[in-house]
Design an enzyme around this catalytic site. Structure first.
Site, PDB file in Angstrom:
ATOM      1  N   ILE A 289       0.835  -1.200   0.000  1.00  0.00           N
ATOM      2  CA  ILE A 289       0.000   0.000   0.000  1.00  0.00           C
ATOM      3  C   ILE A 289       0.870   1.250   0.000  1.00  0.00           C
ATOM      4  O   ILE A 289       0.589   2.227  -0.718  1.00  0.00           O
ATOM      5  CB  ILE A 289      -0.959   0.001   1.205  1.00  0.00           C
TER       6      ILE A 289
ATOM      7  N   CYS B 243      -9.617  -2.911   2.911  1.00  0.00           N
ATOM      8  CA  CYS B 243      -9.983  -2.886   1.496  1.00  0.00           C
ATOM      9  C   CYS B 243     -11.373  -3.480   1.286  1.00  0.00           C
ATOM     10  O   CYS B 243     -12.171  -2.949   0.496  1.00  0.00           O
ATOM     11  CB  CYS B 243      -8.945  -3.622   0.661  1.00  0.00           C
ATOM     12  N   THR B 244     -11.694  -4.560   1.996  1.00  0.00           N
ATOM     13  CA  THR B 244     -13.001  -5.196   1.833  1.00  0.00           C
ATOM     14  C   THR B 244     -14.115  -4.303   2.373  1.00  0.00           C
ATOM     15  O   THR B 244     -15.182  -4.182   1.758  1.00  0.00           O
ATOM     16  CB  THR B 244     -13.025  -6.567   2.538  1.00  0.00           C
TER      17      THR B 244
ATOM     18  N   ASN C   5       0.587 -11.065   1.794  1.00  0.00           N
ATOM     19  CA  ASN C   5       1.915 -11.466   2.268  1.00  0.00           C
ATOM     20  C   ASN C   5       1.923 -11.989   3.690  1.00  0.00           C
ATOM     21  O   ASN C   5       2.990 -12.313   4.224  1.00  0.00           O
ATOM     22  CB  ASN C   5       2.923 -10.318   2.104  1.00  0.00           C
TER      23      ASN C   5
ATOM     24  N   THR D  65     -12.838 -12.913   8.124  1.00  0.00           N
ATOM     25  CA  THR D  65     -12.731 -11.491   7.836  1.00  0.00           C
ATOM     26  C   THR D  65     -13.624 -10.731   8.809  1.00  0.00           C
ATOM     27  O   THR D  65     -14.717 -11.198   9.151  1.00  0.00           O
ATOM     28  CB  THR D  65     -13.145 -11.156   6.387  1.00  0.00           C
TER      29      THR D  65
ATOM     30  N   ASN E 232      -7.924  -4.853  -4.441  1.00  0.00           N
ATOM     31  CA  ASN E 232      -7.677  -4.727  -3.002  1.00  0.00           C
ATOM     32  C   ASN E 232      -6.405  -3.935  -2.681  1.00  0.00           C
ATOM     33  O   ASN E 232      -6.169  -3.593  -1.525  1.00  0.00           O
ATOM     34  CB  ASN E 232      -7.607  -6.102  -2.331  1.00  0.00           C
TER      35      ASN E 232
END
Length: 482
Positions: free
Chosen positions: A140, A292-293, A323, A350, A458
């Site tokens: 990011i 992001c979601t 990662n 999540t 994302n």
């Protein structure tokens, strides 16, 4: 007319279109670099686009509004914008062109029309540029750096001044940092120049010095030594998640605002476009840009909640691997995430279902959620299975989402996708955090249950949300016309 004559006319028309596009690109560039006026086409960036890309965006625009929008129209409107004295602004030429078509000759010409439409622009006061520090330089961080440097223009908004990393900063490390910024396996080459200055411990990005600072803790840094003052720190390390730990940044000399690029605790979690106005940046110093979601689903959920009401629902996100997963099978503190990311679909949790309630309190306790990590490096899909209060139809739900994508507070957040051939690689590079797949929507016969498919990059789409929120926090948002 014979075939050869037809073909020659087609060639002549294409040449005229491309010549017009070259003029359009020059006007867009002049407005940006001379006047700090950014022109977009239905939220699609136009800076640094080539002729074919501009023409393809016009083709999408015409399909989106179901009315031809030609490059010749855009040139006419762009010329009108250029001759007027307008403050720094961000203007959607697609919307302006569409409205000019609907104007029904009420104005004498395009210049008079634009003057009428943008009459409120000059009421905006001057904005003071804001220094920005990136704390961390991962996925990011690098994408935010790319966007900040490509969109710097005259430097009237956000100015990237420094990047903080851990460990030794020598020539080898600087060159590795520069290489990672120049080349990206997912997003391609950086459309600019990146060099290093070992003596200054800095990257020279597009000719501008960005200091690379090594530090173990935020409070150890004196940014004023680098002539950085009242800076906004964008923390993308993930190491600090709560108010107490993020407050360490505010103990650094030269910092007065902090933005976390992850869900945060005890601080406002913001989905820009949905709930950013709830917190005044004059009163709040630490913000979170959520996940992001959460940024992908919340704009669509708001549109559906406001239009039909939501009783309950389930979110399933099909997410690119990240990662924090293992490249090959190995130990991991999370169940299943230890298995090879590029070889397996991996069920994991999540928090996006619960996180939505921080931006949309009316949905508290109404959504369950789960995630599946899949073997793609970027590009994700959220599936929303919702029970509604009011009945709708396939056309009804699509009409509402198209309206939200065309006008209102969520036009930067929701992109309405028309293609029935869309796959995950197609949405990589989209600046919208939420891409509504209108061709995939399912509505139960009774009209009370809908299944919506929301694509999102994302990495890149989320990074744009971070920058939008950063501009709000820094109070450098320009006049906009969407």
């Amino acid at each position: 007319m014979n075939t050869n004559e037809t073909y020659e006319k087609e060639l002549a028309f294409q040449a005229d279109r491309r010549r017009a596009t070259v003029e359009f690109i020059k006007i867009v560039s002049d407005l940006w670099y001379d006047n700090s006026i950014e022109i977009v086409l239905f939220r699609n960036q136009l800076i640094d686009r080539n002729v074919s890309q501009i023409l393809n965006l016009h083709d999408y625009a015409g399909k989106f509004v179901q009315k031809p929008i030609s490059i010749f129209d855009s040139v006419e409107i762009a010329r009108a914008i250029k001759v007027l004295d307008i403050v720094p602004a961000k203007l959607d030429i697609g919307k302006l062109t569409y409205e000019f078509h609907l104007d029904d000759n009420r104005h004498a010409n395009a210049t008079a029309f634009i003057a009428s439409k943008l009459k409120g622009a000059n009421k905006n006061g001057d904005i003071a540029p804001k220094d920005v520090v990136l704390y961390g330089f991962g996925r990011i961080g690098r994408l935010v750096a790319r966007e900040l440097m490509v969109r710097t223009g005259k430097g009237s908004q956000l100015r990237l001044r420094a990047i903080v990393t851990r460990g030794l900063v020598d020539e080898t490390v600087l060159e590795k940092r520069a290489s990672l910024l120049r080349n990206d396996s997912v997003h391609g080459d950086f459309p600019g120049t990146v060099a290093i200055n070992t003596d200054k411990s800095a990257l020279i990005i597009n000719g501008t010095t960005v200091n690379i600072i090594s530090a173990n803790t935020p409070e150890d840094i004196d940014y004023t030594k680098y002539n950085i003052n009242n800076a906004l720190v964008i923390d993308n390390t993930g190491a600090f998640r709560d108010k107490k730990s993020l407050s360490k940044h505010l103990k650094s000399k030269g910092v007065n605002k902090v933005l976390l690029t992850a869900p945060g605790k005890e601080i406002p979690n913001i989905v820009y476009g949905v709930n950013h106005l709830v917190n005044n940046p004059d009163e709040v110093n630490i913000f979170s840009a959520a996940s992001c979601t959460t940024n992908a689903i919340t704009p669509v959920l708001k549109a559906v909640e406001d239009s039909f009401g939501i009783k309950n629902g389930h979110l399933e996100t099909i997410h690119a691997y990240t990662n924090d997963q293992n490249l090959v099978d190995n130990m991991h503190k999370k169940y299943r995430r230890g298995r090879a990311a590029a070889l397996n679909m991996v069920i994991t949790e999540t928090g996006a279902g619960n996180a939505v309630a921080k931006a949309l309190p009316s949905l508290k306790g109404k959504l369950t959620s789960n995630a599946i990590r899949v073997p793609v490096p970027n590009g994700s899909l959220a599936i929303l299975n919702l029970e509604l209060d009011k009945k709708t139809s396939l056309n009804g739900i699509n009409t509402i989402l198209k309206k939200y994508a065309l006008e209102g507070d969520l036009v930067e957040q929701i992109k309405y996708e028309l293609s029935d051939e869309l796959v995950s690689s197609d949405i990589v590079g989209s600046s919208a955090p939420s891409i509504y797949d209108s061709k995939a929507t399912i509505v139960r016969k009774d009209g009370k249950n809908v299944i919506l498919y929301i694509w999102y990059d994302n990495e890149y789409g989320y990074s744009h949300q971070v920058i939008r929120l950063a501009k709000y926090i820094a109070k450098v948002r320009r006049y906009t016309y969407y």
